[in-house]
Design a protein around this motif. Structure first.
Motif, mmCIF file in Angstrom:
data_model
loop_
_atom_site.group_PDB
_atom_site.id
_atom_site.type_symbol
_atom_site.label_atom_id
_atom_site.label_comp_id
_atom_site.label_asym_id
_atom_site.label_seq_id
_atom_site.Cartn_x
_atom_site.Cartn_y
_atom_site.Cartn_z
ATOM 1 N N ARG A 1 0.824 -1.197 0.000
ATOM 2 C CA ARG A 1 0.000 0.000 0.000
ATOM 3 C C ARG A 1 0.862 1.253 0.000
ATOM 4 N NH1 ARG A 1 -4.723 -1.033 4.544
ATOM 5 N NH2 ARG A 1 -6.179 -2.171 3.220
ATOM 6 N N SER A 2 0.198 2.379 -0.269
ATOM 7 C CA SER A 2 0.869 3.665 -0.191
ATOM 8 C C SER A 2 1.259 3.944 1.258
ATOM 9 C CB SER A 2 -0.070 4.764 -0.708
ATOM 10 O OG SER A 2 0.392 6.032 -0.329
ATOM 11 N N HIS B 1 -1.398 5.830 3.282
ATOM 12 C CA HIS B 1 -2.678 5.188 3.599
ATOM 13 C C HIS B 1 -2.832 5.174 5.121
ATOM 14 C CE1 HIS B 1 -6.020 2.330 3.259
ATOM 15 N NE2 HIS B 1 -5.473 1.721 4.303
ATOM 16 N N TRP C 1 8.654 10.554 -1.043
ATOM 17 C CA TRP C 1 8.125 10.660 -2.406
ATOM 18 C C TRP C 1 8.816 9.693 -3.355
ATOM 19 C CZ3 TRP C 1 4.041 12.517 -0.958
ATOM 20 C CH2 TRP C 1 3.940 13.622 -0.119
ATOM 21 N N GLU D 1 7.109 6.456 -2.811
ATOM 22 C CA GLU D 1 5.773 6.458 -3.406
ATOM 23 C C GLU D 1 5.840 6.289 -4.917
ATOM 24 O OE1 GLU D 1 2.440 6.820 -1.616
ATOM 25 O OE2 GLU D 1 4.036 5.756 -0.603
ATOM 26 N N HIS E 1 6.620 2.742 -5.626
ATOM 27 C CA HIS E 1 5.432 1.927 -5.350
ATOM 28 C C HIS E 1 4.472 1.937 -6.534
ATOM 29 C CE1 HIS E 1 1.902 0.306 -3.345
ATOM 30 N NE2 HIS E 1 1.231 1.405 -3.651
ATOM 31 N N LEU E 2 4.382 3.080 -7.226
ATOM 32 C CA LEU E 2 3.457 3.203 -8.353
ATOM 33 C C LEU E 2 3.950 2.475 -9.606
ATOM 34 C CD1 LEU E 2 2.412 6.962 -8.037
ATOM 35 C CD2 LEU E 2 1.008 4.950 -7.518
#
Length: 956
Positions: free
Chosen positions: A884-885, A888, A943, A946, A949-950
């Motif tokens: 997950r982010s 979250h 960042w 993140e 993660h994407l």
């Protein structure tokens, strides 16, 4: 010969009066140390003691500077030593508070035993009350497996054997009776007396309470019960080993810092290198824990090392720096010692036990809301490693709401209960050959007390407006044979009003067993017809009971060596009892199988019934065959080697006997499986104890509950799946704390060590490091321990229970991110030392020159950047392995609250004048522009994660 009597028990008014006079049925816990004494124990840590001694010496030096040297700084010389004491007090106070909070959580769980339901008679009605609500004068009903709730005198006892080993240490259960001829004068306790905390091993009875709470025999020898956290699981052993390794490494860093800072102070003179000899010897002894010597020897060695070090540096100062002030040397040496000890405090993850304790306490408390009462701490963690669940059927997979579905009594016309002798024999047999009762407190819906199967029969009578109580009160019990899983039937011999001068034997149990005892059948029904009817019921997953009776003249033997030996029994018929599968069980079983957990059913039912239940819950499929199911006798016939080869394929054991489940557990464990077992009966206790995690049922016997690690309050299999989810999430929370803490350690230790050999001021002062320790250890433990469970963990395969807690990906993260933070901060340290930085944006127009030292502003920048980069990394650690982010935050109010405390605390420390003095912060703090640059730059760690993660491929 005895007659079953109807007891009125106490009225509600009498209960209140008895409780007022004799007290509640609870044991007063042992008195604990007062809070002030518990708090002072926090200062027994040798590292804290060294810091305190150094702090006092630092105050002494500040006093000399202020009054002796008339320092230009004035009272400001006292701020740092006072700040050290404030930081120590803050760290110990917060740790003390949360340990108290964890203790409180466990105390609440420890009280759960007082909430267990006990069957009593009050106001002329059988009902249940909490164990703590039992009072003197109560009439209590006890059955096989029950724990005696209070001391009392027996009114009735049927084949009653009680385990009194908790009081007298005797392993053989004591026989209990109300007949004077049975009294044993040599017994530890009176034969007609039962005592709190003992357990009914066989039979049943009724007693009147004579003592409760502290007045009981158990109360007189009571010691406060604590949740057992002494069991060394692989996780606890790993954490102990990891903490010891980190501690040893921190001692190495501390020794290097002491020697390095003193060598640099004396301009790298070769003779100063000799300081490494006493330092090496001292820290080697510390690592070896002083070889187990007495505390005063350890204290003498520690003081001796400190004096030798001080003597050496004084001699070196006289030899090498005769013209410089001795005060600067003493202050530098003392500061060096405090930095070294503080680094140990920072490096050693003392927050790890707190993280584990808080995680366990939080998990245990929250698991109660999912109907999992954790009785032993280690079970939380072990549940997460479970690979096989061995479950019983009734009440776990099914609703345990037994009702008579259909009856087949051959002598009754159209299944109706009339006034015929056959009907009256049947009603009497059901009423007296039973240990169950009905609670009529709710007049519209009687509640079953005791065995749900036997209760279903009483409900059936109630539906036909027949009072089982009235029938029982008119019958005299001559002899009784309680039900056991070995013989699979129960029997009672009574003197009945139905047959003057005669006695009647009633037998009830497994139809095939009862039929085998019979000489004939009512209406001469054939064996084939009976088997056909049984098969029909069993294919519908129904529980079946057979009934028989015999009229005896009182001269012939009906019981011998615990068996029915009467040879004239007449088989009356069959009852089919339905217990539907719980609605949530098929989905829960599917979730467990998706999580890589095998499910195995162990039941006393027939193969047909067990397979039908297996089919309904999704366990038994069309591809399964005879290799996936086995009966109890076939199971017993296998050797251990044969069983180990076959055990992985087994899904169902039908017609299982008590020790079959234990043997199944042991076989699975030999095959390196982590086994959880459910059980509700006394006969399940061996399997519950043998399993890695024993799961007792909420309505199970006290023996089963005591043998278990977790009690499933609602008896549902879906609650077991939730326990697995909590266990896996708990393990991951501990991993996340370690990931974060060890990353901080890598950066802090190497940064301070590099600063020592670069000859700069320590990049982090003592008070700053103590603040880092507080927020990055204690607060981080709180934040990561309170993370909620994730359903995503149920998509992963079970972890290897013996795998090292620091996984390969964690190791790369710790070294990679920690190493990056160290290099970045070291580069900033070099820049600040070789350039005049008055605003953070000056780095853009950087011009490096010769060494000009570190200004308070530059040290403040370095400290704030260190804290904020790790602050943002906390979010990354929190999202580790979740898929997950990191942003979250659902269900993470605790985490958000704690990160706000860290952020506000850091800003206040840098900007508030009074705190600036205590924490060596530059006067005036930082500008808004500096804060914006630091926030943006430090948040890059978040960042970048993140973005990765994407774009990275998702796990299937």
């Amino acid at each position: 010969m005895e007659q079953k009597r109807h007891y009125e028990g106490l009225t509600d008014t009498e209960v209140l009066a008895s409780r007022e006079q004799h007290g509640a049925n609870v044991l007063t816990p042992c008195e604990k140390d007062p809070l002030w004494k518990q708090f002072l124990e926090k200062f027994e840590d040798p590292l804290i003691i060294i810091l305190l001694i150094a702090g006092f010496l630092s105050i002494a030096i500040s006093c000399w500077e202020y009054w002796g040297l008339h320092s230009e700084d004035g009272v400001a010389v006292f701020f740092e030593p006072v700040g050290i004491f404030i930081a120590i007090l803050l760290a110990t106070s917060i740790a003390f508070y949360f340990e108290l909070k964890a203790d409180k959580e466990f105390s609440i769980l420890n009280q759960a035993n007082d909430e267990e339901e006990v069957e009593v008679i009050r106001n002329g009605n059988a009902t249940t009350v909490a164990k703590k609500d039992i009072v003197v004068g109560d009439v209590v009903i006890i059955n096989t497996g029950a724990e005696i709730p209070a001391d009392g005198r027996l009114l009735e006892a049927i084949s009653l054997y009680v385990d009194e080993s908790t009081l007298n240490g005797e392993s053989v259960p004591a026989y209990k009776s109300v007949k004077e001829e049975d009294f044993d004068k040599d017994a530890s306790y009176a034969t007609n007396q039962v005592l709190r905390g003992t357990k009914v091993m066989e039979g049943h009875g009724i007693f009147v309470v004579e003592a409760v709470g502290d007045s009981t025999e158990n109360g007189k020898v009571f010691e406060a019960a604590q949740i057992d956290d002494s069991v060394k699981t692989p996780l606890s052993e790993q954490l102990d080993g990891l903490s010891e390794l980190i501690t040893k490494l921190s001692y190495v860093f501390a020794g290097c810092i002491i020697v390095g800072r003193l060598i640099v102070f004396f301009h790298w003179q070769p003779i100063v290198w000799t300081l490494s000899i006493p330092t090496l010897i001292f820290f080697w002894l510390v690592i070896k824990k002083f070889e187990g010597w007495k505390w005063f020897v350890n204290t003498f060695i520690t003081i001796g090392y400190f004096l030798i070090l001080m003597a050496c540096v004084v001699v070196f100062h006289i030899m090498l720096l005769p013209e410089e002030s001795m005060t600067g040397l003493l202050a530098h040496t003392l500061n060096t010692m405090m930095i070294a000890v503080t680094l140990i405090v920072v490096a050693v993850p003392e927050g790890l036990p707190m993280a584990v304790t808080l995680s366990l306490a939080y998990s245990m408390r929250r698991m109660m809301k999912t109907n999992n009462l954790v009785r032993k701490m280690h079970a939380c963690e072990t549940m997460g490693a479970t690979t096989v669940i061995c479950t019983d059927k009734t009440g776990t997979l099914t609703q345990n709401q037994m009702r008579v579905y259909q009856t087949q009594f051959y002598a009754l016309d159209k299944q109706q209960l009339d006034e015929s002798l056959a009907a009256r024999l049947l009603m009497e047999g059901i009423s007296v050959n039973s240990t169950a009762s009905l609670d009529y407190s709710e007049k519209d819906k009687p509640e079953v007390l005791g065995s749900p199967t036997e209760g279903a029969l009483l409900l059936w009578l109630n539906d036909h407006q027949i009072s089982y109580r009235e029938i029982r009160s008119n019958v005299q019990i001559v002899e009784e044979l309680p039900f056991t899983t070995e013989r699979k039937y129960m029997a009672v011999l009574v003197k009945s009003t139905l047959m003057e001068g005669k006695q009647i034997l009633y037998v009830k149990g497994a139809p095939e067993i009862v039929y085998g005892l019979c000489k004939q059948t009512d209406c001469d029904v054939t064996k084939e017809d009976i088997e056909r009817q049984l098969e029909e019921y069993q294919e519908q997953a129904m529980r079946t009971l057979g009934f028989a009776y015999q009229i005896v003249d009182g001269k012939e033997d009906v019981f011998k060596e615990g068996r029915v030996v009467a040879d004239g029994l007449i088989f009356q018929g069959i009852v089919a009892i339905s217990d539907p599968v719980r609605d949530d069980v098929p989905a829960a079983v599917a979730d467990c199988m998706k999580a890589g957990i095998d499910v195995k059913i162990v039941t006393g039912d027939t193969s047909r019934t067990a397979k039908e239940i297996g089919r309904q819950i999704g366990l038994w499929t069309s591809s399964d065959s005879d290799k996936n199911i086995i009966t109890g006798p076939e199971f017993a016939a296998l050797s251990d080697a044969e069983l180990d080869k076959r055990v992985e394929d087994l899904k169902i054991i039908s017609r299982a006997r008590p020790l079959d489940k234990k043997r199944l557990v042991e076989s699975l464990q030999r095959c390196n499986e982590v086994v959880a077992v459910t059980g509700d009966g006394t006969n399940d206790a061996p399997a519950l104890q043998a399993a890695h995690v024993g799961l007792s049922m909420g309505d199970g016997t006290s023996v089963a509950k005591e043998a278990s690690d977790i009690t499933i309050i609602d008896n549902s299999f879906s609650s077991i799946g939730k326990a697995v989810m909590w266990g896996r999430s708990l393990y991951q929370n501990i991993q996340r704390f370690l990931l974060f803490q060890l990353t901080v350690n890598v950066a802090a230790c190497f940064l301070v060590l590099a600063g020592a050999f670069m000859g700069t001021e320590s990049p982090l002062t003592v008070t700053q490091m103590l603040w880092v320790n507080l927020i990055m250890d204690t607060f981080a433990a709180m934040a990561l321990a309170s993370l909620p469970p994730s359903e995503r963990v149920m998509k992963d395969a079970p972890r290897d229970r013996n795998a090292f807690i620091i996984s390969r990906s964690m190791g790369w993260n710790i070294l990679g991110v920690g190493g990056f933070f160290f290099v970045m901060l070291l580069a900033l340290l070099y820049i600040f030392e070789h350039a005049d930085i008055t605003a953070l944006k000056d780095i853009i127009h950087l011009q490096l020159g010769s060494t000009n030292g570190l200004s308070p502003y530059e040290l403040t920048l370095l400290f704030t950047i260190f804290v904020m980069t790790h602050f943002f990394y906390l979010f990354n650690a929190r999202a580790f392995e979740t898929g997950r982010s990191a942003l979250h935050f659902k269900g993470c109010r605790g985490l958000l609250f704690i990160v706000m405390i860290i952020l506000i605390g850091q800003i206040a420390m840098v900007e508030l004048p009074i705190l600036q003095k205590f924490f060596n912060i530059a006067k005036g703090g930082l500008s808004l522009e500096d804060w914006i640059i630091i926030m943006l730059g430090s948040s890059l760690v978040l960042w970048v994660r993140e973005a990765w993660h994407l774009i990275k491929p998702k796990k299937k």
